[in-house]
Design an enzyme around this catalytic site. Structure first.
Site, PDB file in Angstrom:
ATOM      1  N   ASP A  27       0.847  -1.188   0.000  1.00 22.91           N
ATOM      2  CA  ASP A  27       0.000   0.000   0.000  1.00 22.91           C
ATOM      3  C   ASP A  27       0.887   1.245   0.000  1.00 22.91           C
ATOM      4  OD1 ASP A  27      -2.283   1.900   0.965  1.00 22.91           O
ATOM      5  OD2 ASP A  27      -3.260  -0.040   0.725  1.00 22.91           O
ATOM      6  N   HIS A  60      -3.648   6.144   3.979  1.00 23.37           N
ATOM      7  CA  HIS A  60      -4.326   4.988   3.390  1.00 23.37           C
ATOM      8  C   HIS A  60      -3.764   3.658   3.880  1.00 23.37           C
ATOM      9  CE1 HIS A  60      -5.629   2.232   0.088  1.00 23.37           C
ATOM     10  NE2 HIS A  60      -6.678   3.022   0.056  1.00 23.37           N
ATOM     11  N   SER A  82     -11.298  -0.225  -0.568  1.00 24.05           N
ATOM     12  CA  SER A  82     -10.018  -0.306   0.136  1.00 24.05           C
ATOM     13  C   SER A  82     -10.199  -0.820   1.553  1.00 24.05           C
ATOM     14  CB  SER A  82      -9.343   1.074   0.205  1.00 24.05           C
ATOM     15  OG  SER A  82      -8.695   1.391  -0.990  1.00 24.05           O
TER      16      SER A  82
END
Length: 632
Positions: free
Chosen positions: A273, A388, A574
């Protein structure tokens, strides 16, 4: 290739045409045989010339130019619908949406309603079908009435909303209400200017079909929506308040929490990621450690090609190796705390949470000048990238003391205008994919989460934005060449790692990932699982992509960590993908002898099959999968 994290940070902010366009498929058994379009790349390319600025297009004196552009785009759209058999519901539905936007520009209210019905007939998601074109319908019906007025619009919109089954459409109505609270003329103009003016300038006034369609679609916001936002907000506020329902959260009862006292085996899980705040997981003892590497000495102690890879590896935006394991947030006009506040506030507005953060977002956006929109949006984008990976990691490790997170950072671009894709960059990225997969294999990784992806079209769009290629056809060919370099490498990375289960998010574009050639969610490999998103009650979200989804997890207001240790909710596929990784990690912790195929089968067979309009979906059930594993 261009990677995009699959989290919905700016769904409301970036809404440019609330009239909306979702797409559909035409089928006429009596029509003559036409060329079949089975992937988006086979659609013909169209381009247009614009001799004024993007923002000037919406000035009253330039109405003729806007109409001329709209009619050119409409003519090409009708020709494509007539000449090709397009095998994708989303694509044809988007074409009808464009034609509806043109009809509104031409004050052809009945034509708009007719196109809207065609779109609705081809929409597979019930909530999206029911709420499609709500504001546009009210505008058209008002204009067709005997007494067009603000009062008539209010009555019409109220009637349309009152007729909806609230439980089904609640998330969509809340999202529409949120857009009324933050959209302004300056915000929309600033966003259009940031996205498209550089493309116009670099290409000497030439724009592609996609950009032209976006500019035409945005006219609804200026012509109609902004004038009635207060009315819409008031009606939706009353509707939401009077119909408040508590959806049953199906996920809490399905969860399995392992205890350190359980007879478990540590399992290495790779979070591929944007990087992770390792301090959070070091404190919980859930961080993978390479004991052969001495921390922060600038030396490749174990001679594996990576310096200081104590908790994992990292690559910068150019796919070059770096030792920074967390995405570098850099210097921006807003500090990290304020960006976190804004991200949470936008989410709260989208889901009708009246928080202090939501109030601050409303305050800032209501006074945001047009020339500051670009900086504002890019600031939010970089914070989204920065946080994220940590958010994903928290979901992957939750309730599993045996999880050992191996961080693998790749770097997403945050700029509205992306870097120019090149063959050299594609080869570097291809090498990165293969190096990362080899690293996973060498370190005994059992499961990898990939909450990111992209498409061939994203590369072509980036080439246009950077004026690469002399013609649209030349850009198309170059985009395909660049795409295939990375695509082949990523496919090879997965296929050569048969002892690793790769878990990826389907995407947030409400599209068919196979038709659009989205990677890696369109791939089919025995060691790959693709995950879609539902909400807390197990109802399909409006945004989740379709076409190749194995199982679904919760992707709606999912709380997890952000860098620094705070916890806030994010939305998107996600968030659903690492919940499947979480389940896989727990299965492996208690049953380390599971093969990849057995692991994948336990996840799928343990899932609840749920019938929804037009198809059925599988909702993961960790408790049931664990029970099946115990009965082997």
């Amino acid at each position: 290739m261009i990677q995009i994290p699959r989290t919905l940070f700016l769904a409301s902010v970036l809404l440019l045409s609330v009239n909306g366009a979702t797409w559909a498929r035409s089928a006429d058994s009596n029509a003559p045989q036409r060329p079949v379009i089975e992937v988006r790349d086979d659609l013909p390319r169209h381009s247009y010339n614009l001799d004024i600025s993007v923002t000037a297009l919406y000035e009253t004196q330039n109405r003729g130019k806007l109409l001329a552009l709209a009619r050119q785009v409409a003519a090409d759209t009708k020709a494509d619908l007539k000449n090709y058999d397009i095998r994708d519901d989303n694509t044809v539905q988007e074409f009808y949406g464009l034609l509806g936007s043109v009809a509104l520009l031409e004050n052809d209210w009945q034509a708009y309603l007719d196109y809207l019905e065609k779109r609705k007939a081809l929409e597979s998601k019930e909530a999206n079908r029911l709420t499609m074109g709500l504001a546009g319908s009210a505008v058209a019906l008002t204009q067709l009435s005997d007494s067009p007025s603000q009062e008539t619009f209010a009555d019409t919109f109220q009637a349309l909303v009152s007729a909806l089954p609230y439980k089904t459409v609640e998330p969509n109505l809340k999202s529409l209400k949120g857009s009324t609270e933050i959209l302004s003329r300056a915000l929309v103009l600033g966003s259009l200017e940031s996205n498209y003016q550089p493309v116009l300038d670099r290409n000497n006034g030439e724009i592609s079909y996609d950009i032209a369609a976006s500019l035409v679609g945005a006219s609804f916001t200026f012509d109609h929506f902004l004038a009635v936002t207060d009315t819409i907000n008031g009606i939706l506020s009353d509707t939401i308040e009077s119909n408040t329902i508590e959806k049953t959260d199906i996920w809490a009862q399905r969860q399995v929490t392992l205890d350190a006292k359980d007879k478990g085996t540590p399992v290495t899980l790779a979070v591929w990621d944007s990087g992770v705040d390792t301090d959070i997981f070091q404190r919980s003892g859930q961080l993978w450690i390479n004991n052969k590497e001495i921390p922060d000495n600038g030396v490749d102690d174990d001679d594996n090609g990576f310096i200081d890879d104590v908790h994992g590896i990292a690559y910068d935006v150019d796919a070059n190796k770096t030792t920074e394991i967390l995405y570098p947030i850099g210097e921006f006009s807003k500090d990290e705390a304020e960006l976190q506040l804004l991200i949470k506030g936008i989410g709260d507005i989208q889901f009708n949470v009246d928080s202090e953060e939501a109030g601050e977002v409303r305050r800032q956006l209501s006074s945001l000048p047009q020339d500051e929109v670009k900086t504002f949006l890019e600031s939010l984008s970089i914070y989204g990238n920065y946080s994220h990976g940590t958010h994903v990691a928290g979901l992957a490790a939750e309730g599993n003391p045996f999880a050992r997170l191996l961080v693998t950072r790749m770097t997403y671009g945050h700029e509205i205008i992306p870097k120019r894709p090149t063959l050299a960059a594609a080869h570097r990225e291809a090498a990165m994919f293969l190096e990362v997969a080899e690293y996973f294999r060498s370190q005994g990784v059992r499961v990898v989460n990939m909450s990111w992806g992209g498409s061939l079209r994203s590369i072509e769009d980036a080439l246009e934005a950077n004026a690469a290629g002399k013609t649209p056809e030349e850009r198309k060919a170059l985009a395909r060449e660049i795409f295939e370099i990375g695509d082949r490498a990523l496919r090879r990375a997965i296929s050569e790692s048969q002892d690793i289960l790769f878990v990826t998010s389907s995407g947030n574009s409400d599209n068919d990932v196979r038709f659009d050639e989205f990677y890696p969610s369109s791939y089919e490999y025995p060691n790959l699982l693709t995950v879609g998103a539902v909400d807390s009650a197990g109802d399909e979200t409006s945004f989740t992509s379709l076409g190749n989804v194995d199982v679904y997890g919760n992707g709606y207001e999912v709380e997890s960590y952000v860098p620094g240790g705070n916890r806030i909710p994010y939305n998107g596929t996600s968030m659903s993908s690492p919940q499947v990784m979480n389940l896989a990690g727990k299965l492996l912790a208690l049953h380390p002898d599971l093969t990849v195929q057995e692991l994948k089968t336990l996840i799928i067979d343990g899932a609840e099959e749920k019938d929804i309009p037009s198809r059925s979906i599988r909702l993961i059930d960790p408790k049931r999968s664990m029970e099946l594993a115990s009965k082997r």
